[in-house]
Design a protein around this motif. Structure first.
Motif, PDB file in Angstrom:
ATOM      1  N   ARG A  98       0.815  -1.220   0.000  1.00 37.50           N
ATOM      2  CA  ARG A  98       0.000   0.000   0.000  1.00 37.50           C
ATOM      3  C   ARG A  98       0.846   1.267   0.000  1.00 37.50           C
ATOM      4  NH1 ARG A  98      -3.212  -3.185   3.300  1.00 37.50           N
ATOM      5  NH2 ARG A  98      -2.409  -2.307   5.237  1.00 37.50           N
ATOM      6  N   ASP A  99       1.912   1.298   0.824  1.00 42.16           N
ATOM      7  CA  ASP A  99       2.761   2.496   0.920  1.00 42.16           C
ATOM      8  C   ASP A  99       4.139   2.088   1.428  1.00 42.16           C
ATOM      9  OD1 ASP A  99       4.031   4.929   1.335  1.00 42.16           O
ATOM     10  OD2 ASP A  99       2.356   5.827   2.433  1.00 42.16           O
ATOM     11  N   GLY A 100       5.069   1.944   0.502  1.00 34.91           N
ATOM     12  CA  GLY A 100       6.420   1.496   0.837  1.00 34.91           C
ATOM     13  C   GLY A 100       7.211   2.472   1.678  1.00 34.91           C
ATOM     14  N   THR A 101       6.749   3.710   1.802  1.00 33.56           N
ATOM     15  CA  THR A 101       7.451   4.677   2.648  1.00 33.56           C
ATOM     16  C   THR A 101       7.096   4.520   4.115  1.00 33.56           C
ATOM     17  OG1 THR A 101       5.760   6.418   2.463  1.00 33.56           O
ATOM     18  CG2 THR A 101       7.490   6.355   0.760  1.00 33.56           C
ATOM     19  N   ARG A 102       6.080   3.734   4.408  1.00 37.14           N
ATOM     20  CA  ARG A 102       5.657   3.552   5.806  1.00 37.14           C
ATOM     21  C   ARG A 102       6.108   2.230   6.407  1.00 37.14           C
ATOM     22  NH1 ARG A 102       0.627   7.134   7.300  1.00 37.14           N
ATOM     23  NH2 ARG A 102       1.047   8.807   5.824  1.00 37.14           N
ATOM     24  N   VAL A 103       6.869   1.465   5.644  1.00 35.06           N
ATOM     25  CA  VAL A 103       7.496   0.242   6.147  1.00 35.06           C
ATOM     26  C   VAL A 103       8.997   0.416   5.984  1.00 35.06           C
ATOM     27  CG1 VAL A 103       7.781  -2.245   5.822  1.00 35.06           C
ATOM     28  CG2 VAL A 103       5.507  -1.211   5.615  1.00 35.06           C
ATOM     29  N   ALA A 104       9.718   0.204   7.080  1.00 37.15           N
ATOM     30  CA  ALA A 104      11.168   0.386   7.047  1.00 37.15           C
ATOM     31  C   ALA A 104      11.842  -0.728   7.825  1.00 37.15           C
ATOM     32  CB  ALA A 104      11.540   1.740   7.645  1.00 37.15           C
ATOM     33  N   GLY A 127       0.803   4.313  16.728  1.00 38.27           N
ATOM     34  CA  GLY A 127       0.372   3.101  16.050  1.00 38.27           C
ATOM     35  C   GLY A 127       1.472   2.330  15.355  1.00 38.27           C
ATOM     36  N   GLU A 128       2.742   2.661  15.613  1.00 36.41           N
ATOM     37  CA  GLU A 128       3.834   1.925  14.994  1.00 36.41           C
ATOM     38  C   GLU A 128       3.841   0.481  15.494  1.00 36.41           C
ATOM     39  OE1 GLU A 128       5.456   6.130  15.858  1.00 36.41           O
ATOM     40  OE2 GLU A 128       4.255   4.644  16.910  1.00 36.41           O
ATOM     41  N   ARG A 129       4.198  -0.412  14.602  1.00 36.61           N
ATOM     42  CA  ARG A 129       4.362  -1.819  14.956  1.00 36.61           C
ATOM     43  C   ARG A 129       5.782  -2.233  14.630  1.00 36.61           C
ATOM     44  NH1 ARG A 129       0.444  -5.081  11.776  1.00 36.61           N
ATOM     45  NH2 ARG A 129       0.789  -3.476  10.222  1.00 36.61           N
ATOM     46  N   LEU A 130       6.381  -3.040  15.502  1.00 39.48           N
ATOM     47  CA  LEU A 130       7.766  -3.484  15.334  1.00 39.48           C
ATOM     48  C   LEU A 130       7.820  -5.001  15.290  1.00 39.48           C
ATOM     49  CD1 LEU A 130       9.419  -1.171  18.007  1.00 39.48           C
ATOM     50  CD2 LEU A 130       9.391  -0.840  15.534  1.00 39.48           C
ATOM     51  N   ALA A 139       9.714  -1.975  10.952  1.00 39.79           N
ATOM     52  CA  ALA A 139       8.698  -1.103  11.542  1.00 39.79           C
ATOM     53  C   ALA A 139       7.654  -0.751  10.496  1.00 39.79           C
ATOM     54  CB  ALA A 139       9.338   0.172  12.080  1.00 39.79           C
ATOM     55  N   HIS A 140       6.407  -0.737  10.941  1.00 39.06           N
ATOM     56  CA  HIS A 140       5.324  -0.197  10.121  1.00 39.06           C
ATOM     57  C   HIS A 140       4.826   1.049  10.824  1.00 39.06           C
ATOM     58  CE1 HIS A 140       0.975   0.304   9.169  1.00 39.06           C
ATOM     59  NE2 HIS A 140       1.558   0.471   7.994  1.00 39.06           N
ATOM     60  N   PHE A 141       4.790   2.145  10.078  1.00 41.24           N
ATOM     61  CA  PHE A 141       4.345   3.430  10.606  1.00 41.24           C
ATOM     62  C   PHE A 141       2.936   3.699  10.100  1.00 41.24           C
ATOM     63  CE2 PHE A 141       8.921   3.480  10.361  1.00 41.24           C
ATOM     64  CZ  PHE A 141       9.294   4.010  11.587  1.00 41.24           C
ATOM     65  N   SER A 148       7.233  10.472  13.807  1.00 39.97           N
ATOM     66  CA  SER A 148       7.263   9.423  14.822  1.00 39.97           C
ATOM     67  C   SER A 148       8.323   9.688  15.885  1.00 39.97           C
ATOM     68  CB  SER A 148       7.543   8.074  14.156  1.00 39.97           C
ATOM     69  OG  SER A 148       7.740   7.072  15.124  1.00 39.97           O
ATOM     70  N   ARG A 149       7.972   9.449  17.133  1.00 43.97           N
ATOM     71  CA  ARG A 149       8.940   9.523  18.232  1.00 43.97           C
ATOM     72  C   ARG A 149       9.882   8.329  18.205  1.00 43.97           C
ATOM     73  NH1 ARG A 149       6.238   9.293  23.482  1.00 43.97           N
ATOM     74  NH2 ARG A 149       8.339   9.616  24.253  1.00 43.97           N
ATOM     75  N   LEU A 150       9.519   7.293  17.465  1.00 43.38           N
ATOM     76  CA  LEU A 150      10.319   6.082  17.385  1.00 43.38           C
ATOM     77  C   LEU A 150      11.586   6.283  16.545  1.00 43.38           C
ATOM     78  CD1 LEU A 150      10.574   3.003  17.917  1.00 43.38           C
ATOM     79  CD2 LEU A 150       9.210   2.671  15.844  1.00 43.38           C
ATOM     80  N   VAL A 151      11.468   6.960  15.419  1.00 42.51           N
ATOM     81  CA  VAL A 151      12.582   7.091  14.479  1.00 42.51           C
ATOM     82  C   VAL A 151      13.860   7.628  15.135  1.00 42.51           C
ATOM     83  CG1 VAL A 151      13.352   8.235  12.360  1.00 42.51           C
ATOM     84  CG2 VAL A 151      11.096   7.182  12.452  1.00 42.51           C
ATOM     85  N   PRO A 152      13.786   8.706  15.952  1.00 42.14           N
ATOM     86  CA  PRO A 152      15.028   9.200  16.565  1.00 42.14           C
ATOM     87  C   PRO A 152      15.687   8.209  17.533  1.00 42.14           C
ATOM     88  CG  PRO A 152      13.277  10.851  16.730  1.00 42.14           C
ATOM     89  CD  PRO A 152      12.653   9.589  16.232  1.00 42.14           C
ATOM     90  N   GLN A 153      14.977   7.161  17.902  1.00 42.85           N
ATOM     91  CA  GLN A 153      15.520   6.158  18.827  1.00 42.85           C
ATOM     92  C   GLN A 153      16.261   5.028  18.114  1.00 42.85           C
ATOM     93  OE1 GLN A 153      15.388   7.004  22.020  1.00 42.85           O
ATOM     94  NE2 GLN A 153      14.276   8.787  21.246  1.00 42.85           N
ATOM     95  N   LEU A 154      16.194   5.002  16.798  1.00 38.44           N
ATOM     96  CA  LEU A 154      16.816   3.923  16.021  1.00 38.44           C
ATOM     97  C   LEU A 154      18.279   4.259  15.745  1.00 38.44           C
ATOM     98  CD1 LEU A 154      13.891   3.239  13.514  1.00 38.44           C
ATOM     99  CD2 LEU A 154      14.328   2.168  15.741  1.00 38.44           C
TER     100      LEU A 154
END
Length: 189
Positions: A98-104, A127-130, A139-141, A148-154
């Protein structure tokens, strides 16, 4: 000759300058790596080399990068076979379609374990899933990853050496590998 993928953690080389992919390809050729081909301007490459240990290739690339561009940049190298398994292990295939930019995926030098996900869940507030697959963190965003607050933690400090690529990049690198195995497809036939 064996095919490999190389991923740079960063393409910033100082003074606000970004690495030019043609310069990176030329550097790889000076190391005896053959047929270097880059994908977009974000530090993704496919190349051929004599069989060698992955760690040895990573050190050679990192050392040459620092000598050529004046900055150490972590470089993750995976065999073509490993990359194909990584792409096939995507735990969010429907979402990626559906959207390849929201899965990393955070492609790791050394595999992660479940404790990494537990430590990050506190930051998954939109709503992120890991998921872990093959030791890499997917991750799915649900919403925009940039917010996302998650991205800076990676980070390397938190997770170890690795780098993030979205599904579009993972898939296109996988297609490049497939194209090298099937020259007719690479030529558009």
């Amino acid at each position: 000759m064996a095919s490999h993928i190389a991923l740079l953690h960063s393409i910033t080389i100082g003074g606000g300058r970004r690495l030019v992919m043609a310069d990176w390809r030329a550097m790889m050729e000076t190391l005896g790596l053959e047929r270097p081909q880059t994908l977009v301007s974000t530090g993704n490459a496919l190349f051929e080399s004599e069989p060698a240990a992955i760690g040895q290739l990573e050190r050679r690339l990192e050392t040459a990068f620092e000598q050529c561009f004046g900055r150490h940049v972590d470089t993750i190298v995976k065999t073509a076979a490993h990359w194909r398994r990584l792409a096939a292990s995507n735990p969010f295939p429907d979402e990626a379609e559906r959207d390849g930019t929201r899965v990393a995926v955070r492609v790791m030098r050394k595999p992660l374990d479940g404790a990494a996900i537990e430590a990050l869940m506190h930051y998954a507030t939109q709503g992120e899933r890991l998921r872990l697959a093959e030791g890499h963190l997917w991750a799915h965003f649900e919403k925009d990853p940039v917010r996302s607050r998650l991205v800076p933690q990676l980070t390397t400090r938190r997770l170890g050496v690795g780098t993030v690529r979205n599904w579009n990049t993972v898939r296109r690198l996988d297609d490049m590998i497939a194209g090298r195995r099937h020259p007719d497809r690479a030529a558009g036939a």
